[in-house]
Enzyme design. Structure first.
Site, PDB file in Angstrom:
ATOM      1  N   GLY A   1       0.824  -1.190   0.000  1.00  0.00           N
ATOM      2  CA  GLY A   1       0.000   0.000   0.000  1.00  0.00           C
ATOM      3  C   GLY A   1       0.867   1.253   0.000  1.00  0.00           C
ATOM      4  O   GLY A   1       2.085   1.190   0.196  1.00  0.00           O
ATOM      5  N   CYS A   2       0.225   2.388  -0.238  1.00  0.00           N
ATOM      6  CA  CYS A   2       0.980   3.637  -0.354  1.00  0.00           C
ATOM      7  C   CYS A   2       1.549   4.060   1.008  1.00  0.00           C
ATOM      8  O   CYS A   2       2.749   4.299   1.137  1.00  0.00           O
ATOM      9  CB  CYS A   2       0.121   4.729  -0.972  1.00  0.00           C
ATOM     10  SG  CYS A   2      -1.537   4.883  -0.277  1.00  0.00           S
TER      11      CYS A   2
END
Lengths: 343, 343, 343, 343
Positions: free
Chosen positions: A148-149
Site C-alpha cells: 500500500g501507499c
C-alpha cells in the site's frame, strides 16, 4: 516484448500504469479491462494518453488475461483474489496493486477487510513487493502483492532503525498525510473538492486498513513484535504522501545520517537527503522515488524520520512496474527514469 | 421572529442559509428537511453549526412547512415545483433557490431542464429575485425565484451598459468561472478533488442551463433581444464566481466608470471598484457582495466588465436572505453585514 | 552530444529545462549560470534533480557559454539581449526563452518593456520559435526567440481560423488563465499562496506584454491587421494555461472540426479533441502538448476555441527543446515523449 | 466605545483584526499604522473592507497610539517591545499578537529570537493571553501577550491530560500543520503558490520558535517539566492549523471523552467533538473556535488528541479580541459569534 494486461483500468493506478508502460520500451499492454467502461476507448476516458494507445476497455475475462505474460490488478480489494488462482494456473504472472495478498494471515485479512478471503492458499506464495526488502524473492515470484501507499512510505522510513534495533519497537508513531488520489476514482461526497479543498483532517484514527500491513512488514525487519500508532490525514492535493515518524531512541551513539545513507546507498529509488534538508511531496511528484530525512530534534531521545513518495508511483503503479522489471529480469529502473515535476 | 423552513438542508446552499440565519436576529429556523438524512442532527452533518442549532432533519412534509412564515427551497430543480403550490395556498411565502421558477416560459424551461414543468401556472406570479432590478416586486411577492449564481454575476455586470444601450446586444460574450461548490454536494466523479484539483477547464460550452435565464434577464433590461455566448469554466477552488464580460461599444463618449458608479450608488451589495483595481473572488468570500470593474483596454471598442460574487452567498443563500428581508419589511442588510475572508 | 548551456537556471523554466534535458539522450548540459546562487549545487536548490546532475551554478560569463553548441536563456527580459551578440559572434546558437527577441519592431518592444533594446540589429535575424508556423526557418536559425506562454496557447487556437479568413480579425477576444508559475520564481507578495490560493482574478487588463506578440504573430498568419482583446487571469494552480477564444464567424459553411483536424494532422504536439470533449489543463501537465477544441455554441455566429498547454513545457522549456531539436537536425520529438500527469 | 489602535496593519493578522472589529459593536478603530503604506487607504490594500472603514495608514507614532484605550500589535517580533513601555506608561492597554512578551525568561527569548529583549522588565507583568488558562489575570492585565497559533492549538489539546497527570510529560509528541497565512504577508520565495501549492512538507524540525512557548505553557499546567517533540508542517491552504498530539498514557481507567467534555464545558470557544468525529480545519475557518477530539487507537497505551483552529482567528486576531473583551469587561463572545465557512 512483455505482453501485459491490466484489470481495472479506469482508476488512478490504472491510468498511471498506462502512463508508465507507454514509455517503458519493454512492455506492450495488450488488454485492459473494465466492466463499467467496456467498449470505450482508453484515451477517451484519459485524454492524456491520446496518441499512445489504441486500446479499448474489455470485459474482465480470464481467457483474455491468461494470454498475457503478466497481469496487473489495479482494482479495489476483493477482485484480484477471485481471478488470480486461474491466472497463476495458466502460467501468467501477477502483480497485484490491491490489498488482497498483502497480509499473510487470512484471518487478519478478514478482520480488517470485512469478508472471507477467497484464495487463502495463495497467501503463503505471494511475495510482498517491497523491492528494498524482498528483491530476491520477487525475482522468482509468480504473484507479487504490491505494498500500500502508506506502508511503502512508512516502512522505508523505519526499516534502517528497526533493522539495527535502535528504536523502541512497541512505541512507534506514524503521523502521515496523503493526497486525495489515494482514495481512488470513486464517486463519494467525502472526496469532492468542495469537501476536501482548502482543508485538512485526520481520518481512520481508530484503525486504518494499512495498519496490519505496516506492522507485519516492520515485524519482519525487527524480528519481533512492533506496535504502531498510525494516524493518516487527508491533504487537499492530488498526489503525494508524507509520513512523519517518531520513535524513542534506545541508544544515542549511532550516526543516524550515516546509517540511513549506508542502508540505502545502492537503492535506485530511495534517497536520503543531506542533513537539514527535509523532503517535500512535490519533489517526487510523478517519480518512482522515496526521499527520506532523519534527525533528532533538540538532541533529545526522540528520533524523527520524514518520508515522501508519490502515492500513485512509488506507492502504487511505479512500484508495480519496478516489481515487474525484477520479475522479468529487466533493468530495475527501466521505464522508471522519471523526474519529479517541480514546481 | 420570522419562522422559517428550509427544504433540502443537506446541500451547500442549505448549510450556508443556516450559517446566515443563525446570526440574523430576526429569523428562527423551525424546520429543515432532508429525505436522506431524516432523524440526524444538523450539526452532526455540519459541525461548523455546533452550538447554534438543535435542529434535526425531518421528512419534507407540507404540514410541517406550511406552518412557517417563509420556506426556502435549497434543492435541485424539480423539487420546489412539486411543493410550492400547496405552500402558497396555505399562505406561506416561498424563496426558491432552485431553477424551478426562474424562467417565465414553461416551454423554454422544459427544453433546458428536460422535463415538463409541474406548476406552470405559477410562473407568471413568481418574481425573479434580483433585488437590484426587482426590489419593488419582491416586496409584495409570495414566491421569489432566486437567480442562479452565474446569472447574478453576469447580469449585474451587463445591466448598466444594456440599460443605456451602450453595447451591441446581439454580440455579448461572457467567459465565467466558478468554484466547485456550484456543482453542489453530490457524489460525482467529475467533482472529486482528484479530478478538479490543480486543473482548469471549460464545460457546458454547447449550452449551460443558466443561458436562457441570463438572456431573459438581460432582455428585460435591454428592452429587446440579446444574445450571449456564455462559456463557464470550473475553478479548483470551493467558493467564488468570476465573470469576464466582453461587449462591442456602440459609442465611445460615455464615462463608463461614472456610469457604473452612479448606477449602483445606492445598492448595499454591489460595489464598483476604482479605476485600475480588478476584483478577486477571495475579496467577497463569505460575503453578500458583488464587486465590479469596467474598462476599455487599449482604448479600442471592446468594453470589458469583471464581476465577482461568492456563488453560495450573493449567488444563492445570501441573496435569498436579502430577498426575505425585502419581503418581510426588514432592513435589507440585516444579517448580511459580512466581510469577505481575506486572506 | 550537443553541449548546452543555460543562463538563469534558478527559475522555473530553468529547472524545467534541466528536467527535460536530463532524459533527452542527445544533450549534455555543461554549464548553468546564476549570479545569486553561484557555487551552489543545482540539486541542492532543486532536489527533484538529485542523481541526474553534478552541476554547480556558475557566474554568467561569455567565455563559459561560448564554449557550448547551444545556450538557452531562461532569464527575465533584458538579460539575453546583453549577451547574445557575443555568443552569436562566437558561433554559439541561442534559444531565448525570454521576451528579448520576440517582437520584430524595437520601438514596440521598448514601449511595452519600458527600456531601449540593446541589440536591435538582431531582431530581424531572430526566428520566432513557434515550430507549427516557422519550422523551416528555425532549422537554420542562429537565434530562436521562443514564444511566450499565452502567445503559444492563443496563436495555436486562432491560426487555423485566421489562415482561412474565417473570423473577423479586428474583433478577436482571448480570455485566458495561467497558473502561478507563469509569474516566475520571484519573491513577490502578489504570488504568495496566501494571496493567490483559493482565489481567481483578472490582471493586466489594460495591456499585458504578451499582447503585441500575439497580434504580431496573428497578423503574419492573417496577412493583415488584427486586434485582440486579451484578458489574462491568474489561476490558483502551479502549472497550466487555458485560453478561451471568441471570434465572429464570417461564414458558416465550413466544418470547423475538420478544418482544425486537417490543419494540425501532422503536428506532433498539437491535438484537436473530438467534438464535445473540452481540454483540461491537467491533461497536458508536464507534457509538451497543446490540446484544442473548437465549437459554435447554439449555432450562432460566434466561434469558441479552447486551447490548453503547460506553460512551463509547450509554453516555455518544452518548446525550447523542440526548437533545439529542429535546429540541430534531431527528431523533433526527441526527449519530449512526455505524458500529462493525470490525475 | 473602546478606542483601538493597530500597529502593523498590513499583515494578515492586521486585516483580520479589522474584519472582526468592524462588526464588533463596542470598538472604534481610530488609528492604524504602517511605515510602508503610510498615506494609503486601508480599503485600497484590503478591498474586502470597503464600506467599513475610512482609515488611512499612518506612521507608527507613540503620540497617536497613546491616545487609544487599547493598542493591538499585529507586527513581527521585535516591534512591540520597542513601543510598549511608553504606551503602558501612558496608561494605554496593550494586546500584543507578536512573540515579544510570550516567554517569561528573557534569556530564553533571546536564544530563540536571536537578539536581546529590549524591555525585559515587562516580561513578569505581561499576562499570557490564553483565556482558557489565564482568564482572571487577563481581566486586570495592562499587557497581554497573545499566544502563537501552534501553541494555542497544541496547549488546548494537551491541557486536560496534563492537568490530571494522565500522560508522560517528557514524551509528548506534536505533529502539526499550518496554512500558509501563518508565515505572514511577506515577499518570500518559500511561500509562493508555485512553491507551496499542491505540496506538503515539514519544516523547522530542529527547533521552531513556538517550542519554548508550548513547553512553558504546558509546564505551568503540569506543574513540572515537560518535553515536546514538535514537528510543524506547511499545508497548501491559506488558513487553518491542525495538531495531532500523541502521548503515552500513565493509566487507562479514565474516560477521556468525559474528561475533555467536562474540562471545556463552560468554554465558549473550545468544543469537544463526539466520539468518532474528527475535526477539520474548514469547520473553524473564519471562526474563533477550537475543536478537539480525543481517542486511544486500538485500545493501546498511546492517546491521540486532534485539535483545529483558524490560525488567524483563535490563533491570532480572534483570540486578541477575546482578550480585549475580557480586559474591558465586555461579554467575552462579543464580536466573535462567527460560524466557520463550510464548505
Amino acid at each position: 516484448m512483455i505482453r501485459a494486461g491490466i484489470v481495472g483500468g479506469t482508476g488512478y493506478t490504472g491510468v498511471e500504469l498506462l502512463r508508465l508502460l507507454a514509455l517503458h520500451g519493454g512492455v506492450e499492454v495488450v488488454a485492459i479491462t473494465s466492466r463499467a467502461e467496456a467498449g470505450r476507448r482508453v484515451d477517451d476516458l484519459f485524454p492524456n494518453l491520446r496518441g499512445y494507445y489504441e486500446l479499448v476497455f474489455a470485459e474482465p475475462e480470464v481467457s483474455l488475461l491468461a494470454n498475457c505474460d503478466v497481469v496487473f490488478f489495479a482494482t479495489p480489494h476483493n477482485v484480484a483474489m477471485q481471478l488470480v488462482p486461474e491466472l497463476l494456473a495458466a502460467g501468467t504472472r501477477v502483480v497485484d496493486l490491491s490489498a488482497d495478498y498483502r497480509i499473510r494471515d487470512a484471518s487478519v485479512w478478514s478482520q480488517w477487510y470485512g469478508e472471507p478471503h477467497s484464495s487463502p492458499q495463495l497467501l503463503e506464495q505471494a511475495v510482498y513487493g517491497l523491492p528494498e526488502v524482498n528483491r530476491d524473492s520477487i525475482r522468482e515470484a509468480q504473484l507479487v502483492a504490491c505494498p500500500g501507499c502508506y506502508p511503502t512510505a512508512i516502512q522505508l522510513g523505519w526499516i534502517p532503525l528497526l533493522a539495527r534495533g535502535l528504536v523502541a519497537p512497541a512505541e512507534l508513531i506514524a503521523s502521515a498525510a496523503s493526497g486525495a488520489s489515494g482514495a481512488g476514482r470513486q464517486a463519494k461526497i467525502d472526496n469532492l473538492l468542495s469537501e476536501v479543498g482548502g482543508s485538512f483532517k485526520a481520518y481512520g484514527v481508530s484503525g486504518h486498513r494499512h495498519l496490519p500491513e505496516i506492522e507485519q512488514g516492520l515485524q519482519d525487519v525487527a524480528g519481533g513484535p512492533v506496535a504502531v500508532t498510525f494516524v493518516p490525514h487527508l491533504l487537499p492535493i492530488v498526489r503525494g504522501i508524507h509520513a512523519t515518524l517518531f520513535g524513542r531512541l534506545l541508544e544515542d551513539d549511532t550516526d543516524l545520517q550515516a546509517l540511513f545513507e549506508d542502508y540505502y546507498r545502492d537503492e535506485p529509488f530511495v534517497e536520503v537527503l543531506p542533513p537539514g534538508m527535509f523532503p517535500q511531496t512535490r519533489t517526487v511528484k510523478g517519480a518512482n522515488r522515496c526521499q527520506l530525512s532523519v534527525m533528532v530534534p533538540q538532541q533529545r531521545d526522540t528520533v524523527v524520520v520524514m518520508s515522501v513518495i508519490d502515492n500513485l508511483v512509488k506507492g502504487a503503479s511505479g512500484q508495480a512496474v519496478q516489481n515487474m522489471n525484477i520479475m522479468f529480469g529487466l533493468p530495475e529502473t527501466q521505464g522508471l527514469e522519471l523526474i519529479g515535476l517541480l514546481p
